[in-house]
Design an enzyme around this catalytic site. Structure first.
Site, PDB file in Angstrom:
ATOM      1  N   HIS A 128       6.115   0.940   5.254  1.00 32.38           N
ATOM      2  CA  HIS A 128       7.041  -0.196   5.384  1.00 32.38           C
ATOM      3  C   HIS A 128       6.262  -1.374   5.005  1.00 32.38           C
ATOM      4  O   HIS A 128       7.120  -2.218   4.234  1.00 32.38           O
ATOM      5  CB  HIS A 128       7.531  -0.213   6.938  1.00 32.38           C
ATOM      6  CG  HIS A 128       8.502  -1.399   7.173  1.00 32.38           C
ATOM      7  ND1 HIS A 128       8.521  -1.811   8.535  1.00 32.38           N
ATOM      8  CD2 HIS A 128       9.143  -2.123   6.415  1.00 32.38           C
ATOM      9  CE1 HIS A 128       9.618  -2.688   8.679  1.00 32.38           C
ATOM     10  NE2 HIS A 128       9.845  -2.897   7.305  1.00 32.38           N
ATOM     11  N   GLU A 131       6.036  -1.589   1.347  1.00 31.46           N
ATOM     12  CA  GLU A 131       7.483  -2.090   0.763  1.00 31.46           C
ATOM     13  C   GLU A 131       7.592  -3.576   0.750  1.00 31.46           C
ATOM     14  O   GLU A 131       7.749  -3.980  -0.192  1.00 31.46           O
ATOM     15  CB  GLU A 131       8.264  -1.405   1.724  1.00 31.46           C
ATOM     16  CG  GLU A 131       9.858  -1.840   1.217  1.00 31.46           C
ATOM     17  CD  GLU A 131      10.802  -2.197   2.478  1.00 31.46           C
ATOM     18  OE1 GLU A 131      11.293  -3.286   2.741  1.00 31.46           O
ATOM     19  OE2 GLU A 131      10.789  -1.299   3.215  1.00 31.46           O
ATOM     20  N   HIS A 132       7.185  -4.171   1.936  1.00 33.22           N
ATOM     21  CA  HIS A 132       7.197  -5.688   1.850  1.00 33.22           C
ATOM     22  C   HIS A 132       6.343  -6.119   0.779  1.00 33.22           C
ATOM     23  O   HIS A 132       6.525  -7.137  -0.007  1.00 33.22           O
ATOM     24  CB  HIS A 132       6.919  -6.148   3.174  1.00 33.22           C
ATOM     25  CG  HIS A 132       7.956  -6.071   4.041  1.00 33.22           C
ATOM     26  ND1 HIS A 132       8.371  -7.184   4.598  1.00 33.22           N
ATOM     27  CD2 HIS A 132       8.709  -4.989   4.650  1.00 33.22           C
ATOM     28  CE1 HIS A 132       9.527  -6.962   5.625  1.00 33.22           C
ATOM     29  NE2 HIS A 132       9.658  -5.607   5.523  1.00 33.22           N
ATOM     30  N   GLU A 229       9.603  -7.915  13.007  1.00 36.32           N
ATOM     31  CA  GLU A 229      10.627  -6.768  12.492  1.00 36.32           C
ATOM     32  C   GLU A 229      10.907  -5.861  13.259  1.00 36.32           C
ATOM     33  O   GLU A 229      11.969  -5.400  13.892  1.00 36.32           O
ATOM     34  CB  GLU A 229      10.476  -6.667  11.046  1.00 36.32           C
ATOM     35  CG  GLU A 229      11.792  -5.769  10.504  1.00 36.32           C
ATOM     36  CD  GLU A 229      11.770  -5.208   9.260  1.00 36.32           C
ATOM     37  OE1 GLU A 229      10.810  -5.556   8.501  1.00 36.32           O
ATOM     38  OE2 GLU A 229      12.519  -4.472   8.749  1.00 36.32           O
TER      39      GLU A 229
HETATM   40 ZN   LIG Z   1      10.910  -4.633   6.859  1.00 36.69          ZN
END
Ligand SMILES: [Zn+2]
Length: 1034
Positions: A128, A131-132, A229
């Site tokens: 994750h 991905e950022h 998040e």
């Molecule tokens: Zn995210």
């Protein structure tokens, strides 16, 4: 993520993207399914041409041929899929083995995506955070966060990146070919040559930082975008439940971990781990590319091959393959705590339970399809067995969010669960589950029920969505990830035909499946969840403990580094940078408005009717809008409930079970919705409507109107037991999902402080609605509510209150109108409810909804101008500019919120918002300082910045519309196509001077009608920090 079957029904798939620039990237936790069903050898990825694959092109001539090589890609398999009128073409890059799936379809909304199989073995959120980071700058595009910057340099209809349990994907879609090539460049460079800079890791992942950046002696805290998040994601109990279900159901391999990141584990991740993970998992041999639509494929192949793949060689990607879960020999039970939801049910009822059963290997597509149908038969609607046994006795708040068939992982699984029930009823749930399984095996399924489910599926195949390409990608991703036969999985009619055949040959076909997968299945998980008053406190303590350990392990060198990194990060966030390296559309690329079909309006049997001829693929779409403005307030407040139950209670000719079967076997079902319309000209009045929507295959249109007539004239609300159950389930469901769309609720609540119309809107659909309905149900008996609902229908359902929109194909329109006229003849003429309510603006006020969550959602709203005012388009451009250039850098990048933005609605209300925000008053302060920022920037504003903001608006204006929804703006709001085109060209013509003029006009003074709202944890210092008087609602 939705399962493959669900998406067919749900088109257009509700993409999990929130409006505005907030939450373009979303983490998706997921559900799973599995079973010890037919477990063939795990599908090997097919190398080159297998020879035995079905080549179903028939006599069709096609531009590409199997076996041929195009720019380094060998074409392996070409098939025509009549269900969706598309040609599927699978190619493989000879050098790297990268698969590329091309879907050739006459659709302008083109899609491109790069997918990787990413299998983490811890819960640090590695895939994750990667991905950022991949979207934080790359070799050819070395700017900070090119992804967010491209949002304003493109007219993409969708741009995102998501992390699933075992995949990461980077999709976008656009109708503009220049844009398509631009974004393709950015995306490919982002994934194959990202910078993965350390400072970006600190910003996006996690970091230790001084609370006051410039003060070395201030305490250290943990910050980071993903860190926040995920704290936000797990503030929603249903998310916690679904995540735990997956982790416990398939515990042996990668699904045992939280791919998005467990906040308490995230700070274990190092930058080095992340870089290594990228090298291993983002290798082209572990990538899959998806290309959909009408743009030239060869250009894509040439670019991908020459720029990226040709420099790599092939590696064996079996390291990322996921084995099947080993089935258990014994069922398991797991109990987890949850946070007490202050908006939810009473403490003793705030529990959840679910039973999950392992089903088949997800690559067994026919079995998986049939189990999905079986799951529908068991769960969906009043004729299903579990609905009858678990929902109708009314001891819960209905199905929970995890219920359904899940095919998002290597193994599929079935889940049925309840929300809002007492711990004492857990036992009852388990007993009822077993009884239902045995009863179903004994009695089987009713033929008409099976038919209604299959019809509905066939209808959904015909229904056209403007986001078909995206839906196809999302729903094939998991199967593709496990080397399943994605092409055959598109042949839905064939799968339906095969199932029909099996059902005909073997009357006990589905019962036998029940025996195998339900009765004799020891891979069974029972997951229960109960609120713990200490949950939040325990989390805080664990977080504090983790922080303490981290801090105590620091030596002076590390401390110094933290201090300097904090300053460096701040400096880099604030630094102006040159974005010229990023491609951008030009005015010429977007000058032409999209072509709009003609809308005709006629009065038919005294009813204003809007007609639109569009290619609908043999479907007719009907919308009936009843004006309810004349209802009393006591009646209006019940409209959301009325909409929810009116088609679930049966009619005087058919009981609710038969009516449901009938409706589903002829139409897509009925949908009733409250509609709220402020006057777009002056915003001085508003109207309210109740809209009924449905659609059917052309051949069923006569029956569709007959069913409309039956429902509108003969609806029956007499069964108070059933009504009571529907009301209670309604109350449970409205409080689910607040935290995941918190910014929308915050904006609704802030607007409610600005005008009385918005206040009513919030009471009917915002956070206020939950509390209001809870109290209402306490204070009124079911009989009283029943009588009020009955009276509403009797007043509303008449020709005199009605406007209609019908979208059909040109060829079918005349026939549809014949049936429509017959329908109108039967409807009564009653008192006209037409009326305009005067809109009143309110004095400033401020509200804090105290919620038991670790993040905030902040909003500030003020009244600006109505939609047709000449300043509206200018303010809309300004809102985009403020979002991209001020709010995202400050509230997101510097202050750590997951998202932030500004917008102006057609109701004339200008709103600021933040999403999953660690701050509240600091954010509101940033909203207030917008004018100062604009003033400081005013001289620096240039044409490029202005143009980018315009593109942001165009993305919304030009987004594609489904055939059934064409003309809806005129129908609902009276915005004609001429007005739209004028508005659009006004947006494009806005000048810097005009922008400066509205800045002074609307932002210089604090507005007269303004509201601020916070959804979030208690804050004792609120009044002191804001110097305002707040109304606290807890
Ligand atoms: Zn995210």
């Amino acid at each position: 993520m939705l399962t493959r079957l669900q998406w067919l029904k749900a088109l257009p798939r509700p993409l999990r993207v929130l409006p505005g620039q907030t939450v373009r990237r979303c983490f998706k936790s997921t559900q799973v399914t599995l079973n010890e069903g037919k477990r063939g050898p795990s599908a090997e990825s097919k190398l080159a041409l297998d020879g035995d694959l079905p080549h179903i092109m028939g006599d069709r001539k096609y531009k590409y041929s199997e076996g041929q090589v195009y720019h380094g890609f060998q074409c392996e398999r070409i098939e025509y899929i009549p269900d969706f009128e598309l040609v599927s073409c699978t190619l493989r890059h000879l050098g790297t083995g990268t698969e590329l799936w091309y879907i050739d379809r006459n659709d302008t909304n083109n899609v491109f995506s790069i997918n990787f199989r990413t299998t983490p073995f811890d819960s640090t959120g590695l895939p994750h955070i990667l991905e950022h980071l991949a979207l934080c700058g790359s070799k050819n595009f070395p700017v900070r966060d090119p992804f967010f910057k491209m949002l304003n340099r493109s007219v993409a209809t969708f741009m995102n990146a998501m992390t699933g349990p075992d995949y990461t994907l980077y999709p976008f879609s656009t109708m503009n070919e220049v844009d398509f090539r631009n974004l393709q460049k950015i995306y490919l460079d982002a994934v194959f040559r990202p910078n993965l800079a350390y400072l970006d890791f600190l910003q996006e992942g996690w970091r230790l930082e001084h609370k006051e950046l410039n003060n070395r002696d201030s305490e250290l805290v943990i910050k980071g975008v993903v860190y926040n998040e995920m704290k936000g994601a797990f503030s929603e109990n249903s998310q916690v439940f679904i995540q735990n279900l997956l982790n416990n159901m398939l515990p042996d391999h990668t699904y045992g971990y939280v791919s998005g990141g467990n906040p308490l584990e995230i700070p274990k991740l190092t930058h080095t781990d992340l870089v290594k993970f990228h090298q291993k998992y983002y290798h082209p041999s572990n990538a899959r590319m998806f290309c959909y639509g009408s743009f030239d494929l060869l250009k894509t192949l040439a670019f991908v091959d020459s720029e990226y793949l040709s420099e790599h060689s092939r590696i064996d990607n079996s390291y990322s393959r996921i084995p099947n879960q080993r089935p258990w020999s014994q069922p398991r039970n797991v109990h987890i705590p949850s946070r007490l939801d202050s908006l939810g049910a009473t403490f003793d009822r705030q529990n959840q339970i679910a039973i999950a059963l392992l089903m088949c290997d997800s690559t067994d597509i026919q079995e998986s399809f049939e189990l999905n149908v079986l799951s529908d038969l068991l769960i969906r609607g009043p004729n299903s067995a579990f609905y009858k046994s678990l929902i109708e006795p009314n001891f819960s708040g209905g199905y929970n969010q995890s219920t359904g068939f899940s095919s998002d992982c290597r193994d599929t699984y079935f889940v049925v669960g309840l929300q809002d029930l007492r711990v004492e009823d857990f036992k009852r749930f388990n007993e009822l589950f077993d009884q239902t399984v045995h009863k179903t095996i004994e009695e089987g399924f009713e033929a008409q029920h099976i038919e209604s489910i299959l019809h509905n599926l066939e209808l959904s195949l015909k229904h056209q969505s403007p986001h078909f390409g995206n839906a196809l990608l999302f729903n094939s991703t998991s199967l593709w990830n496990h080397d399943g036969d994605i092409v055959s999985s598109l042949r839905v009619s064939e799968m339906i035909a095969q199932l029909r055949c099996c059902l005909k040959e073997n009357k006990k076909y589905l019962q036998q499946k029940m025996e195998k997968y339900f009765a004799n299945n020891t891979h069974k998980l029972t997951l229960t969840m109960s609120p713990d008053e200490m949950y939040e406190e325990n989390f805080k303590q664990a977080e504090a403990e983790m922080l303490k350990q981290k801090v105590s392990a620091l030596d002076s060198k590390k401390r110094k580094e933290i201090y300097t990194n904090g300053l460096k990060l701040e400096a880099s966030q604030k630094a102006k940078e040159c974005t010229d390296v990023l491609p951008c559309l030009t005015l010429n690329d977007v000058k032409e408005p999209p072509k709009l079909p003609t809308i005709e309006t006629k009065t038919i049997v005294d009813v204003p009717t809007q007609l639109c001829k569009v290619p609908t693929n043999e479907i007719s779409y009907l919308k009936c809008l009843f004006n309810i403005t004349g209802l009393s307030r006591d009646e209006l407040v019940l409209i959301p409930l009325f909409s929810n139950v009116i088609d679930d209670m049966g009619t005087s000719s058919h009981n609710f079970r038969d009516f449901d079967k009938l409706v589903l076997s002829k139409t897509a079902g009925f949908d009733f919705k409250l509609n709220f319309v402020e006057n777009v000209k002056d915003a001085k009045s508003y109207q309210m409507g109740l809209m009924m929507t449905t659609h059917a295959l052309d051949k069923n249109v006569k029956d569709m109107f007959a069913l409309c007539e039956e429902l509108l004239l003969n609806y029956k609300l007499d069964d108070t037991e059933r009504l009571k159950m529907l009301i209670e389930n309604y109350i449970s469901n409205i409080s689910v999902g607040i935290a995941s769309s918190g910014h929308l609720y915050a904006m609704l609540s802030a607007a409610a402080l600005v005008s009385d119309a918005a206040k009513l809107k919030s009471l009917l659909s915002g956070v206020d609605h939950i509390d209001f309905m809870k109290k209402y149900v306490e204070q009124h008996s079911t009989e009283e509510i029943r009588d009020r609902l009955k009276a509403i229908g009797a007043k509303v359902f008449s020709k005199s209150n009605m406007r209609v929109a019908i979208n059909t194909s040109e060829a079918f329109q005349a026939t549809a109108l014949e049936h429509y006229q017959n329908f109108l003849q039967k409807l009564p003429t009653l008192k006209d409810m037409n009326k305009n309510n005067e809109l009143k603006l309110l004095d400033p006020s401020f509200q804090h909804y105290v919620m038991n969550i670790p993040v905030n959602y902040c909003a500030k709203s003020f009244f600006a101008v109505p939609y047709l005012h000449e300043d509206h388009p200018v303010l809309r451009v300004l809102a985009k500019l403020v979002s991209a250039k001020y709010l995202l850098p400050v509230v997101r990048e510097q202050n750590g919120a997951y998202g932030a933005g500004a917008k102006i609605g057609s109701d004339g209300i200008f709103a600021f918002f933040s999403y999953r925000d660690p701050h509240s008053t600091k954010t509101l302060d940033a909203f207030d300082k917008t004018y100062d920022w604009l003033l400081a920037e005013s001289n620096k504003l240039d044409q490029q910045t202005l143009f980018e903001a315009k593109l942001g608006v165009l993305q919304q204006l030009d987004s594609p519309t489904a055939p059934g929804n064409i003309g809806i703006d005129f129908f609902l709001y009276g915005v004609s196509q001429e007005m739209f085109v004028k508005y659009r060209s006004r947006v494009l013509s806005v000048t810097l001077d005009e922008l400066r003029a509205v800045i002074d006009k609307y932002f210089k003074e604090e507005p007269k009608h303004v509201g601020k709202c916070i959804l979030g944890p208690a804050n004792e210092n609120l009044e002191e920090e804001t110097k305002l008087k707040w109304k606290i609602i807890s």
